[in-house]
Motif scaffolding. Structure first.
Motif, PDB file in Angstrom:
ATOM      1  N   ALA A  61     -55.432  54.320 -14.002  1.00 19.90           N
ATOM      2  CA  ALA A  61     -55.319  55.011 -12.747  1.00 19.90           C
ATOM      3  C   ALA A  61     -56.985  55.419 -12.567  1.00 19.90           C
ATOM      4  N   PRO A  62     -57.017  55.477 -11.148  1.00 18.57           N
ATOM      5  CA  PRO A  62     -58.455  55.699 -10.567  1.00 18.57           C
ATOM      6  C   PRO A  62     -58.881  57.283 -10.763  1.00 18.57           C
ATOM      7  N   LEU A  75     -54.997  57.412   0.107  1.00 21.77           N
ATOM      8  CA  LEU A  75     -55.071  56.218   0.807  1.00 21.77           C
ATOM      9  C   LEU A  75     -53.719  56.151   1.766  1.00 21.77           C
ATOM     10  N   GLN A  76     -52.619  57.227   1.356  1.00 25.09           N
ATOM     11  CA  GLN A  76     -51.329  56.989   2.062  1.00 25.09           C
ATOM     12  C   GLN A  76     -51.174  58.226   2.811  1.00 25.09           C
ATOM     13  N   VAL A  79     -54.609  57.883  -5.494  1.00 29.44           N
ATOM     14  CA  VAL A  79     -54.192  56.890  -4.605  1.00 29.44           C
ATOM     15  C   VAL A  79     -53.367  57.249  -3.504  1.00 29.44           C
ATOM     16  N   TYR A  80     -52.698  58.679  -3.526  1.00 29.54           N
ATOM     17  CA  TYR A  80     -51.941  59.233  -2.389  1.00 29.54           C
ATOM     18  C   TYR A  80     -53.032  59.509  -1.393  1.00 29.54           C
ATOM     19  N   CYS A  99     -46.803  62.381  -9.648  1.00 29.26           N
ATOM     20  CA  CYS A  99     -47.454  61.545 -10.015  1.00 29.26           C
ATOM     21  C   CYS A  99     -46.879  59.965 -10.277  1.00 29.26           C
ATOM     22  N   LEU A 100     -47.673  58.895  -9.766  1.00 28.80           N
ATOM     23  CA  LEU A 100     -46.989  57.614  -9.605  1.00 28.80           C
ATOM     24  C   LEU A 100     -47.232  56.724 -11.020  1.00 28.80           C
ATOM     25  N   CYS A 157     -50.293  55.347 -12.139  1.00 27.54           N
ATOM     26  CA  CYS A 157     -50.857  54.198 -12.006  1.00 27.54           C
ATOM     27  C   CYS A 157     -51.514  53.578 -13.044  1.00 27.54           C
TER      28      CYS A 157
END
Lengths: 441, 457
Positions: free
Chosen positions: A42-43, A101-102, A98-99, A36-37, A39
């Motif tokens: 977070a979204p 999107l990557q 968001v991952y 987990c980043l 964020c």
């Protein structure tokens, strides 16, 4: 040969209906939470109808504070464990990760959520309790996600709460309506027992409220009434032959499946009518029960189905065949279902029309109608001043859950017309706050 | 193919990768296995009067799911009789004559030093490494880092060693000292042939929250140990640079500290190491890591056109300057690539809370924007960004001007008073302190309440 053989024992049933989101081990949770980043704003939180602080609970799991993680989850959503398993996370929190999107696999938020909450449930860890009694009394009708969530919140505010449930067990569709590969009865009921132990509300099972005298009695006994009644039986289609045995409603089929497991029988050829998530569930379930040919028939095109894409993929994955742009005109059969007569349809300018002369019969041994649930209008009309909208949904204030009869509040499927467990759980908390504000005046 | 072989102060080795004196070189079995796998040399686990060890000897630092980014030990020197070690050194050298076997030594008296040096050389050791670095257990007995921390004592002992040594002598230095060049100079004065660094850093690697004891736990208690592993590489590189740049040390250096792959090795070499030693990575992943290290080093040399290791030993040293010789006119600013941005907004919150409030959020997108006039070019956003090459630091000065702090000092153009006009951040915009309040408060609310608080803002 079908993808699955008909289960005859509880073990075979469990294998055919293996959990899509099995419980994580500590090691798995450590690895997944490490990704987990964290964020900013977070979204995933925004995408969660109950607004769980997801990066916070994931960080708590990562640092070995599983109890704190469970508290974070339950503070926002009393069905934290169930939602981790039954939520369509692909289109909610995990879909917002968001991952994506990557082109990296999103965090398995649902499974992490169930991991943390399972721990406190298994240990029966005391996280919450009722607030100091404030003298108020509230009746809750329905022990589903909405009713139970509302009861928990009301208890934390100090109200005395009694829940009236028509069935013999709590959790509503979590047990009676969700596909068995999403959550087991034991898991759903364990969370219910945990919540009741924490908050101490009373539940009267096998106690349907159906008549005016019963309603009057509730009004006399309680300061406010919460309607967490959900939806009713599968709507009729008005087709000839619809009343043949083996032509069943999806909701009724799933409820029976959840109760009797492999004891339910499907024929070798099953036709499922509908294009929503319940249709996908019913089709998947028929296949997992050993049906050799499962046909999913929908009156519009594949792309117009209401079901989530991943739910259709799931059904296709167990061998379900899609049949699109067809409308049922008759359930064929003398004493039992023998087939469904369809007519092909064409969609012109959004309007579905039948193609004359295109009728054909799909032979089958069972029909499952997943074409929507009826509203419980007969009951609702007994409540004085209660307004429903054009689609039979109870009209209520979005910020308080208050209906047009000020002593009645509502949330969940009865108000939103049918959504996820997480929606009901989140909206019920708001309604409980609404009741509190109303009774505090 | 480039030639990886080295001649380190007279010690020849088919490649620059040596196992450091540590548990992986405890026995002939291990060293032979390592050579068989491709290692170029091994510094044998320190010989001396055999010790007695405790059980429970290592502790680790994990980062999230990554094991052993740091590692410490409270193990001592070899606990095996000297004769056993010597016999195995002999066997290894007989089987691998072209590989480097270096005997690490640690004893007390001059007599003992003389005896053990002769014995090690008789067994066939290609060189000697004097262990003046061990920071636990041995230093309390007046050996190890107790010697490395006292340059005069170190010099005396090295002089004793040089009286009898016929093979190259490497002095292994401890980092547990303010200025590592002092013991390095002492080694040089005493006539040592090379130095190696760093030994482990005195450490407590963690505390057990339930047993209230440091790791590793020995019957409910623990002690300080020696820290190593990937986490210590930056400390090692700096000390390596200090010795390599020193105008008078001028000794070959064997680089040690946090070397786990070819990149780490190349970094050590670029800062002046002409051989490298590895321990923790071999303890973590086994001797097989050598294949990746050799392959990576070869590929790097091919791409750079280096034929021999010596071609790039110390190649980065001219670019390591004191701070006050750096160009104050150089200017970079962050740039976010919106096509790559995934919207985690870590750069925003990092800059907002940890740097210079030079990133703002934008309506309608999760991709933040750089506020160029506030950006000081600190790199923080680019460091926290999880996406490769999403945030880049772009040069904004024209590259025509060069002015260092030293030059500004010479020109009397530096801030000298507390409220000097020439303060670097004098015209840098910062928000009003009170503007901070309420920005994070909604995050403390659970569930819907949080969402409602945000929508009210």
């Amino acid at each position: 040969m079908a993808e699955y053989s008909t289960p005859t024992t509880e073990q075979e049933f469990a294998e055919n209906f293996a959990q899509l989101k099995p419980l994580m081990s500590r090691n798995e949770a450590l690895y997944e939470s490490s990704r987990c980043l964290f964020c900013f704003d977070a979204p995933c939180i925004t995408a969660c109808p109950s607004g769980i602080d997801i990066p916070q609970f994931i960080r708590q799991i990562n640092t070995g504070n599983d109890t704190g993680a469970a508290r974070t989850i339950y503070e926002a959503n009393y069905f934290g464990n169930a939602c981790g398993k039954v939520c369509p996370t692909e289109v909610l929190c995990e879909g917002a990760c968001v991952y994506n999107l990557q082109e990296v696999k999103p965090i398995e938020i649902g499974r992490l959520q169930s991991y943390a909450t399972t721990k406190v449930i298994a240990a029966n860890k005391k996280l919450f309790g009722p607030g100091p009694p404030n003298g108020g009394r509230v009746a809750v009708i329905g022990a589903g996600p909405a009713g139970i969530s509302c009861a928990c919140e009301l208890r934390s505010l100090g109200y005395e709460v009694t829940i009236f449930e028509a069935k013999s067990q709590p959790s509503g569709l979590t047990v009676y309506g969700v596909a068995p590969y999403k959550i087991t009865n034991e898991e759903a009921l364990a969370e219910m027992a945990y919540l009741q132990g924490q908050f101490g509300y009373e539940v009267k099972y096998n106690s349907p409220i159906t008549s005016l005298p019963e309603i009057n009695e509730l009004e006399a006994q309680y300061d406010a009434i919460f309607l967490g009644i959900g939806l009713g039986k599968t709507s009729g289609l008005g087709l000839p032959g619809e009343n043949l045995p083996n032509c069943v409603g999806a909701v009724e089929f799933i409820a029976e499946l959840r109760e009797v497991h492999q004891a339910i029988a499907v024929g070798p050829r099953v036709v499922v009518l509908g294009g929503g998530n319940t249709a996908m569930d019913a089709a998947s379930e028929a296949a997992r029960l050993g049906a050799e040919v499962v046909t999913l028939a929908y009156r519009r095109s594949k792309d117009e189905m209401g079901a989530y894409a991943f739910e259709y993929d799931l059904a296709k994955g167990v061998g379900v065949k899609g049949l699109f742009n067809v409308a049922p005109v008759e359930v064929v059969g003398v004493e039992v279902v023998e087939g469904v007569r369809f007519v092909r349809t064409a969609t012109v300018n959004g309007q579905v029309s039948e193609v004359p002369g295109s009728e054909f019969i799909v032979p089958c041994d069972m029909v499952i109608k997943a074409t929507g649930q009826a509203k419980q209008l007969d009951f609702l009309r007994l409540i004085p001043g209660l307004e429903m909208d054009g689609r039979g949904r109870i009209v209520a204030n979005a910020h308080s859950g208050q209906t047009t009869n000020p002593r009645y509040f509502t949330s969940g499927d009865a108000r939103n017309g049918g959504a996820e467990v997480v929606n009901a759980a989140a909206e019920a908390k708001v309604a409980a706050r609404g009741i509190h504000a109303f009774l505090s005046k | 193919m480039p030639d990886l072989s080295i001649n380190f102060a007279g010690i020849k080795s088919p490649n620059p990768f040596w196992l450091a004196s540590a548990p992986p070189t405890n026995s002939g079995y291990q060293v032979m296995k390592a050579f068989d796998a491709g290692w170029g040399g091994a510094v044998w686990k320190t010989l001396g009067v055999p010790v007695v060890n405790v059980s429970s000897r290592y502790g680790g630092v994990n980062y999230r799911d990554k094991r052993l980014i740091g590692f410490n030990n409270i193990e001592l020197i070899s606990d095996r009789p000297l004769a056993d070690n010597l016999r195995e050194i002999y066997e290894v050298k007989k089987r691998f004559p072209a590989h480097a076997v270096i005997a690490s030594l640690m004893v007390g008296s001059r007599q003992e030093w003389h005896e053990i040096i002769r014995a090690a050389e008789d067994a066939g050791a290609d060189g000697l490494e004097l262990n003046f670095g061990c920071p636990h257990g041995m230093c309390e007995r007046g050996m190890g880092s107790a010697v490395g921390q006292e340059p005069k004592v170190l010099q005396t002992i090295v002089e004793w060693v040089m009286e009898v040594a016929t093979t190259p002598v490497i002095v292994k230095l401890t980092p547990n000292i303010t200025d590592i060049t002092e013991p390095a100079m002492a080694a040089r004065r005493a006539g040592a042939n090379a130095i190696s660094l760093i030994n482990t850093i005195q450490s407590i690697v963690g505390v057990d929250l339930d047993q209230y004891s440091p790791y590793p736990i020995v019957d409910g208690q623990g002690t300080n140990g020696g820290y190593c592993g990937p986490a210590v590489k930056p400390i090692a590189l700096n000390m390596l640079k200090n010795c390599a740049q020193h105008p008078h040390i001028k000794l070959p250096i064997s680089g040690i500290g946090g070397i786990e792959n070819w990149r780490d090795a190349v970094e050590h070499i670029l800062l002046g190491a002409s051989s490298v030693q590895v321990c923790t990575a071999a303890m973590h992943f086994g001797f097989g890591i050598i294949r990746e290290m050799v392959s990576g080093l070869e590929q790097y040399m091919v791409e750079k056109g280096f034929n021999r290791i010596d071609d790039f030993v110390g190649k980065a040293l001219p670019n390591v300057k004191p701070w006050n010789e750096l160009n104050l006119k150089y200017q970079v600013k962050a740039s976010i690539n919106p096509d790559k941005c995934i919207g985690c907004q870590l750069c925003y919150t990092a800059c907002e809370d940890g740097a210079h409030q030079a990133i703002r959020l934008q309506a309608g997108t999760r991709t933040p924007a750089i506020i160029e006039e506030n950006c000081v070019g600190c790199n923080l956003c680019s460091l926290v960004c999880p996406v490769d090459e999403c945030i880049t630091m772009l040069r904004t000065d024209e590259g025509t001007q060069h002015l260092t702090w030293n030059e500004r000092t010479a020109a009397h153009n530096i801030p000298t008073e507390f409220n000097d006009e020439r303060a670097g951040g004098r015209h840098h915009w910062v928000p009003e302190p009170l503007a901070a309040l309420g920005k994070e408060r909604h995050k403390t609310l659970p569930g819907k309440a949080r969402a409602l608080a945000v929508s009210k803002q």
